[in-house]
Write a protein that holds these residues in place. Sequence first.
Motif, mmCIF file in Angstrom:
data_model
loop_
_atom_site.group_PDB
_atom_site.id
_atom_site.type_symbol
_atom_site.label_atom_id
_atom_site.label_comp_id
_atom_site.label_asym_id
_atom_site.label_seq_id
_atom_site.Cartn_x
_atom_site.Cartn_y
_atom_site.Cartn_z
ATOM 1 N N ALA A 48 35.422 46.709 4.267
ATOM 2 C CA ALA A 48 35.431 46.033 5.576
ATOM 3 C C ALA A 48 36.130 44.685 5.479
ATOM 4 O O ALA A 48 36.925 44.324 6.353
ATOM 5 C CB ALA A 48 34.003 45.850 6.079
ATOM 6 N N VAL A 49 35.857 43.958 4.393
ATOM 7 C CA VAL A 49 36.472 42.636 4.214
ATOM 8 C C VAL A 49 37.972 42.790 3.980
ATOM 9 O O VAL A 49 38.794 42.041 4.538
ATOM 10 C CB VAL A 49 35.792 41.875 3.051
ATOM 11 N N GLN A 50 38.341 43.793 3.146
ATOM 12 C CA GLN A 50 39.772 43.999 2.848
ATOM 13 C C GLN A 50 40.564 44.393 4.090
ATOM 14 O O GLN A 50 41.734 44.037 4.242
ATOM 15 C CB GLN A 50 39.927 45.081 1.771
ATOM 16 N N GLN A 51 39.909 45.130 4.987
ATOM 17 C CA GLN A 51 40.613 45.559 6.216
ATOM 18 C C GLN A 51 40.815 44.404 7.189
ATOM 19 O O GLN A 51 41.466 44.568 8.225
ATOM 20 C CB GLN A 51 39.823 46.676 6.907
ATOM 21 N N GLY A 52 40.256 43.258 6.873
ATOM 22 C CA GLY A 52 40.439 42.080 7.726
ATOM 23 C C GLY A 52 39.575 42.102 8.966
ATOM 24 O O GLY A 52 39.729 41.266 9.850
ATOM 25 N N GLY A 53 38.681 43.057 9.049
ATOM 26 C CA GLY A 53 37.719 43.083 10.166
ATOM 27 C C GLY A 53 38.330 43.437 11.503
ATOM 28 O O GLY A 53 37.736 43.195 12.542
ATOM 29 N N GLU A 54 39.546 44.018 11.488
ATOM 30 C CA GLU A 54 40.187 44.342 12.771
ATOM 31 C C GLU A 54 39.697 45.668 13.318
ATOM 32 O O GLU A 54 39.596 46.655 12.573
ATOM 33 C CB GLU A 54 41.704 44.387 12.606
ATOM 34 N N ILE A 55 39.398 45.704 14.611
ATOM 35 C CA ILE A 55 39.066 46.949 15.301
ATOM 36 C C ILE A 55 39.838 46.958 16.616
ATOM 37 O O ILE A 55 39.883 45.943 17.330
ATOM 38 C CB ILE A 55 37.545 47.072 15.580
ATOM 39 N N HIS A 56 40.453 48.087 16.923
ATOM 40 C CA HIS A 56 41.244 48.179 18.153
ATOM 41 C C HIS A 56 40.321 48.477 19.324
ATOM 42 O O HIS A 56 39.600 49.459 19.290
ATOM 43 C CB HIS A 56 42.283 49.301 18.000
ATOM 44 N N PRO A 57 40.339 47.624 20.367
ATOM 45 C CA PRO A 57 39.457 47.915 21.519
ATOM 46 C C PRO A 57 39.832 49.240 22.180
ATOM 47 O O PRO A 57 41.026 49.571 22.243
ATOM 48 C CB PRO A 57 39.683 46.733 22.465
ATOM 49 N N PRO A 58 38.854 49.974 22.682
ATOM 50 C CA PRO A 58 39.155 51.286 23.267
ATOM 51 C C PRO A 58 39.894 51.211 24.584
ATOM 52 O O PRO A 58 40.395 52.221 25.071
ATOM 53 C CB PRO A 58 37.765 51.913 23.455
ATOM 54 N N LYS A 59 39.936 50.024 25.201
ATOM 55 C CA LYS A 59 40.702 49.914 26.453
ATOM 56 C C LYS A 59 41.362 48.542 26.558
ATOM 57 O O LYS A 59 41.032 47.630 25.795
ATOM 58 C CB LYS A 59 39.814 50.180 27.657
ATOM 59 N N ASP A 60 42.286 48.440 27.543
ATOM 60 C CA ASP A 60 43.023 47.187 27.722
ATOM 61 C C ASP A 60 42.087 46.115 28.286
ATOM 62 O O ASP A 60 41.563 46.265 29.390
ATOM 63 C CB ASP A 60 44.191 47.429 28.683
ATOM 64 N N LEU A 61 41.891 45.072 27.520
ATOM 65 C CA LEU A 61 40.992 43.995 27.954
ATOM 66 C C LEU A 61 41.759 42.848 28.602
ATOM 67 O O LEU A 61 41.172 41.984 29.232
ATOM 68 C CB LEU A 61 40.201 43.453 26.750
ATOM 69 N N TRP A 62 43.083 42.840 28.424
ATOM 70 C CA TRP A 62 43.879 41.708 28.891
ATOM 71 C C TRP A 62 43.836 41.553 30.409
ATOM 72 O O TRP A 62 43.777 40.449 30.929
ATOM 73 C CB TRP A 62 45.336 41.848 28.417
ATOM 74 N N ARG A 63 43.825 42.691 31.131
ATOM 75 C CA ARG A 63 43.880 42.619 32.592
ATOM 76 C C ARG A 63 42.709 41.813 33.164
ATOM 77 O O ARG A 63 42.874 40.998 34.060
ATOM 78 C CB ARG A 63 43.885 44.033 33.176
ATOM 79 N N GLY A 64 41.533 42.045 32.609
ATOM 80 C CA GLY A 64 40.354 41.312 33.081
ATOM 81 C C GLY A 64 40.444 39.838 32.751
ATOM 82 O O GLY A 64 40.046 38.988 33.551
ATOM 83 N N ILE A 65 40.984 39.541 31.563
ATOM 84 C CA ILE A 65 41.135 38.137 31.150
ATOM 85 C C ILE A 65 42.118 37.434 32.088
ATOM 86 O O ILE A 65 41.849 36.354 32.607
ATOM 87 C CB ILE A 65 41.638 38.065 29.692
ATOM 88 N N GLU A 66 43.252 38.090 32.313
ATOM 89 C CA GLU A 66 44.300 37.511 33.161
ATOM 90 C C GLU A 66 43.788 37.291 34.587
ATOM 91 O O GLU A 66 44.047 36.249 35.198
ATOM 92 C CB GLU A 66 45.512 38.444 33.174
ATOM 93 N N ALA A 67 43.020 38.280 35.099
ATOM 94 C CA ALA A 67 42.493 38.151 36.463
ATOM 95 C C ALA A 67 41.554 36.952 36.562
ATOM 96 O O ALA A 67 41.603 36.197 37.531
ATOM 97 C CB ALA A 67 41.753 39.425 36.854
ATOM 98 N N SER A 68 40.737 36.769 35.554
ATOM 99 C CA SER A 68 39.789 35.654 35.575
ATOM 100 C C SER A 68 40.520 34.304 35.514
ATOM 101 O O SER A 68 40.194 33.369 36.248
ATOM 102 C CB SER A 68 38.822 35.780 34.397
ATOM 103 N N ILE A 69 41.538 34.239 34.643
ATOM 104 C CA ILE A 69 42.313 32.998 34.517
ATOM 105 C C ILE A 69 43.030 32.697 35.841
ATOM 106 O O ILE A 69 43.020 31.565 36.318
ATOM 107 C CB ILE A 69 43.331 33.109 33.361
ATOM 108 N N SER A 70 43.619 33.736 36.438
ATOM 109 C CA SER A 70 44.353 33.548 37.694
ATOM 110 C C SER A 70 43.423 33.058 38.789
ATOM 111 O O SER A 70 43.792 32.216 39.609
ATOM 112 C CB SER A 70 44.989 34.866 38.133
ATOM 113 N N ARG A 71 42.195 33.597 38.799
ATOM 114 C CA ARG A 71 41.227 33.178 39.805
ATOM 115 C C ARG A 71 40.910 31.685 39.660
ATOM 116 O O ARG A 71 40.859 30.946 40.630
ATOM 117 C CB ARG A 71 39.951 34.006 39.643
ATOM 118 N N ASP A 72 40.738 31.267 38.417
ATOM 119 C CA ASP A 72 40.448 29.844 38.165
ATOM 120 C C ASP A 72 41.630 28.972 38.582
ATOM 121 O O ASP A 72 41.451 27.904 39.165
ATOM 122 C CB ASP A 72 40.151 29.620 36.678
#
Lengths: 190, 185
Positions: free
Chosen positions: B23-47
């Motif tokens: 787990a440590v050697q893999q750098g702890g990376e896990i690919h999210p099962p869905k696109d999370l950016w859209r929600g982040i961008e929407a929240s930032i745009s709202r602010d």
Amino acid sequence: MTAQILTTNYFDDPDVKLAQRAGDGDLTAFRQLYDSHHRRVYGLVLRLAGDFDTANDVTQEVFIQLWKHLATFKAQSKFTTWLHTVATRVAITELRKQTKRLQKIHLAGDEQSVFEQQLKHEDSADLGRLDQLIQRLPPQTRWVFVLHCIEGMRHEDVAEELGIAVGTSKAQVHRARTLLEEWLSHEDTE
Amino acid sequence: MKTPNNSTTKNAAEQLDALLRDAVQQGGEIHPPKDLWRGIEASISRDQLRDKLPNSKSPWAWFSGVAAAAFVGFGVLMGTLMHTPASNQNDTLHSSANLLAMVNTQHQQQRDILLANYEAAGLTPTFSELELELKQLRDAAIQVTQQLQSEPNNAELWQFLQWLHQQELDLLKTMYLQTPSYQQI
């Protein structure tokens, strides 16, 4: 000499320039930072959260908070170090809130908690063996184990981050190892 | 099922150490099962949108202020209409027609500014089912405007038109700012 090396490293850190641009409101730069680091943040958050839905929400919250606080990043440390600190802090805060909410729900009826457990186990099919086992740990035990054993944080830092005593952190790691080894033994003997 | 003995316990400890090393050697990376950016961008745009609007703390207070000013305008108009001598009735009708045009233009400008701000922030309307309600409000406003042209002294109609305009702005607010939750995205 050490200071020179550190300064050179931070100066060369490509994330620093992106972080500064993002701090000035450049969303494209922030997207580049997200693309580079979201898998690492998601890995940390998923292990702390223990389920995908929570990890999705908390990861988004981490990046939203990151955007709001980018202006406070002074490039005195590596961006990834700062990101890790922010991610851990936001994740723990959010998970604490969720744990309190769940405790209230559990008080209202145990059927809910059984249902949640079933959901968690359905989701966990996509995870590696260690992560599947980590999901079964109680929340605080899991947080301490993930931060110390996987993220490599010192007990003193884990204790400070979680607001617990250093001894409690050590005891939680011991408890986590005992449980995980027990589950691994059972898997082998089944 | 067999009971774990000392050797299996030791074996389990070694297995756990090996899993941790991986787990440590893999750098702890896990690919999210869905696109999370859209929600982040929407929240930032709202602010960002909230910051850009004239009153950054409460953008809707600005619209309320405009609505209140319009209400005072209506009151002044009604007072004028009610106390106008018959000889000046034509002038008064002409004035009310001008005011009606001004009120509708002002509302349209408010709406355009609102929509322009939303578009600048990258927001899109979320609830298409509310579009029918929006259309009904706009149709009603057109009908009331037509009716006011023949009944400029009808205070109730003026108030109704003001209410319709405010409802439209509130509905647009609902359509744009009630973005879907992270999970819905």
